[in-house]
Design a protein around this motif. Structure first.
Motif, PDB file in Angstrom:
ATOM      1  N   VAL A 134       0.811  -1.290  -0.063  1.00  0.00           N
ATOM      2  CA  VAL A 134      -0.086  -0.099   0.063  1.00  0.00           C
ATOM      3  C   VAL A 134       1.098   1.345   0.502  1.00  0.00           C
ATOM      4  N   LYS A 135       0.339   2.219  -0.796  1.00  0.00           N
ATOM      5  CA  LYS A 135       1.331   3.353  -1.071  1.00  0.00           C
ATOM      6  C   LYS A 135       0.681   4.998  -0.580  1.00  0.00           C
ATOM      7  N   LEU A 136       0.773   6.079  -0.386  1.00  0.00           N
ATOM      8  CA  LEU A 136       0.590   6.965   0.405  1.00  0.00           C
ATOM      9  C   LEU A 136       1.662   8.698   0.319  1.00  0.00           C
ATOM     10  N   GLY A 137       1.332   8.559  -0.746  1.00  0.00           N
ATOM     11  CA  GLY A 137       2.631   9.359  -1.113  1.00  0.00           C
ATOM     12  C   GLY A 137       4.455   9.346  -0.757  1.00  0.00           C
ATOM     13  N   ASP A 138       5.248   9.237  -0.351  1.00  0.00           N
ATOM     14  CA  ASP A 138       6.066   8.894   0.337  1.00  0.00           C
ATOM     15  C   ASP A 138       6.421   8.035   1.013  1.00  0.00           C
ATOM     16  N   LEU A 139       5.116   7.109   1.701  1.00  0.00           N
ATOM     17  CA  LEU A 139       4.564   6.403   2.151  1.00  0.00           C
ATOM     18  C   LEU A 139       4.719   4.650   2.291  1.00  0.00           C
ATOM     19  N   THR A 140       5.243   3.921   1.807  1.00  0.00           N
ATOM     20  CA  THR A 140       4.646   2.577   1.015  1.00  0.00           C
ATOM     21  C   THR A 140       5.042   1.055   2.363  1.00  0.00           C
ATOM     22  N   ILE A 141       3.865   0.831   2.712  1.00  0.00           N
ATOM     23  CA  ILE A 141       4.582  -0.776   3.088  1.00  0.00           C
ATOM     24  C   ILE A 141       3.937  -1.711   2.905  1.00  0.00           C
ATOM     25  N   ASN A 142       4.931  -2.733   3.653  1.00  0.00           N
ATOM     26  CA  ASN A 142       4.906  -4.285   2.341  1.00  0.00           C
ATOM     27  C   ASN A 142       4.105  -4.707   3.789  1.00  0.00           C
ATOM     28  N   THR A 143       3.009  -5.882   3.454  1.00  0.00           N
ATOM     29  CA  THR A 143       2.638  -6.575   4.781  1.00  0.00           C
ATOM     30  C   THR A 143       2.770  -8.278   4.643  1.00  0.00           C
ATOM     31  N   ASP A 144       3.436  -8.544   3.379  1.00  0.00           N
ATOM     32  CA  ASP A 144       3.884  -9.722   3.574  1.00  0.00           C
ATOM     33  C   ASP A 144       5.077 -10.278   4.505  1.00  0.00           C
ATOM     34  N   ASP A 145       6.013  -9.175   4.397  1.00  0.00           N
ATOM     35  CA  ASP A 145       7.259  -9.004   5.215  1.00  0.00           C
ATOM     36  C   ASP A 145       7.266  -8.364   6.433  1.00  0.00           C
ATOM     37  N   ARG A 146       6.423  -7.074   6.405  1.00  0.00           N
ATOM     38  CA  ARG A 146       6.050  -6.387   7.088  1.00  0.00           C
ATOM     39  C   ARG A 146       6.792  -4.828   7.710  1.00  0.00           C
ATOM     40  N   ARG A 224      -4.416  11.909   6.359  1.00  0.00           N
ATOM     41  CA  ARG A 224      -5.725  12.263   4.618  1.00  0.00           C
ATOM     42  C   ARG A 224      -4.746  11.494   4.156  1.00  0.00           C
ATOM     43  N   SER A 225      -5.555  11.869   3.632  1.00  0.00           N
ATOM     44  CA  SER A 225      -5.359  10.630   1.699  1.00  0.00           C
ATOM     45  C   SER A 225      -4.673  11.677   0.989  1.00  0.00           C
ATOM     46  N   HIS A 226      -4.346  13.044   0.741  1.00  0.00           N
ATOM     47  CA  HIS A 226      -3.647  14.193   0.644  1.00  0.00           C
ATOM     48  C   HIS A 226      -2.385  14.934   0.947  1.00  0.00           C
ATOM     49  N   LEU A 227      -1.640  15.396   1.438  1.00  0.00           N
ATOM     50  CA  LEU A 227      -0.617  15.572   1.611  1.00  0.00           C
ATOM     51  C   LEU A 227      -0.488  16.418   1.909  1.00  0.00           C
ATOM     52  N   GLU A 228      -0.774  17.338   0.514  1.00  0.00           N
ATOM     53  CA  GLU A 228      -0.963  19.552   1.063  1.00  0.00           C
ATOM     54  C   GLU A 228      -1.924  19.916   2.082  1.00  0.00           C
ATOM     55  N   GLU A 229      -3.406  18.456   2.502  1.00  0.00           N
ATOM     56  CA  GLU A 229      -4.082  18.470   3.277  1.00  0.00           C
ATOM     57  C   GLU A 229      -3.880  18.380   4.335  1.00  0.00           C
ATOM     58  N   ASN A 230      -2.473  18.161   4.996  1.00  0.00           N
ATOM     59  CA  ASN A 230      -2.244  17.538   6.461  1.00  0.00           C
ATOM     60  C   ASN A 230      -0.840  19.380   6.433  1.00  0.00           C
TER      61      ASN A 230
END
Length: 231
Positions: A134-146, A224-230
């Protein structure tokens, strides 16, 4: 394959009882009566969980907790005669997953061990999106290997930090109450303060500078889904 637990406790009576109960439940257990010997044990093998006392001769449990978190994200349960909230918060800030005050029932410890192992591979039943990345802006997480990546670089996070990110990023723009996050991440029978949620968010913001997590004052947090709103 049996889960392996390292137990660090200098009181032989408590240590023997804890080890006996954990072995009865089918866990593989290694034990030490001081932090230095426990740390040496990691040169040969790594556990799936730590159960460690705070008041230890030499290096104390808090320092050992910090050292563990420098190399591993495995769950840590702290057991201590200190029942002040500040001590519990300190333990959580250092990366422990649970805090059990002495005297305690060995059955309660076993129950908490089971609950943590049950949660460690699944962040939350409330998460309906089962995609592996899952990605959001500069953040990416991978649940397979956490694993967590921020601005293209991998960032080491604890099990609970990952769980928090996983819940928030998969439910973007939804406001979660502190009590709700406490139950989802620590379990419904956790009796600690919801301050633990604030401390977890604080650690994530420090590690991921610019993380679009918004404080909902008097309630909780949302991603927040939009970085600029934060900003």
């Amino acid at each position: 394959m049996k889960n392996k637990i390292f137990v660090v406790e200098d009181d032989p009576n408590i240590r023997d009882i804890v080890v006996a109960y954990l072995k009865k439940e089918g866990y593989e257990v290694q034990m030490a009566d001081n932090a230095e010997d426990a740390w040496e044990m990691t040169n040969k093998e790594q556990p799936d969980m730590w159960v460690l006392d705070i008041m230890l001769p030499g290096m104390d449990g808090y320092e050992l907790c910090k050292k563990i978190r420098q190399i591993s994200e495995v769950p840590i349960i702290i057991i201590s005669a200190k029942d002040d909230e500040v001590d519990k918060i300190l333990g959580l800030e250092l990366g422990s997953d649970d805090y059990l005050t002495k005297p305690f029932s060995p059955r309660e410890l076993v129950a908490r061990v089971k609950r943590i192992f049950k949660r460690v591979d699944v962040s939350s039943n409330s998460v309906t999106d089962t995609s592996h990345e899952v990605k959001l802006g500069d953040l990416t997480i991978n649940t397979d290997d956490r694993r967590v990546f921020w601005e293209g670089k991998e960032v080491e996070v604890t099990a609970k930090e990952f769980d928090m990110l996983n819940i928030l990023i998969r439910n973007q723009n939804r406001a979660f109450a502190r009590d709700e996050l406490l139950e989802l991440i620590w379990g419904e029978d956790y009796f600690g303060s919801d301050r633990a949620v604030d401390d977890l968010i604080k650690r994530l913001r420090k590690k991921l500078d610019g993380l679009p997590v918004e404080t909902v004052w008097g309630y909780g947090y949302r991603m927040r889904s939009h970085l600029e709103e934060n900003q």
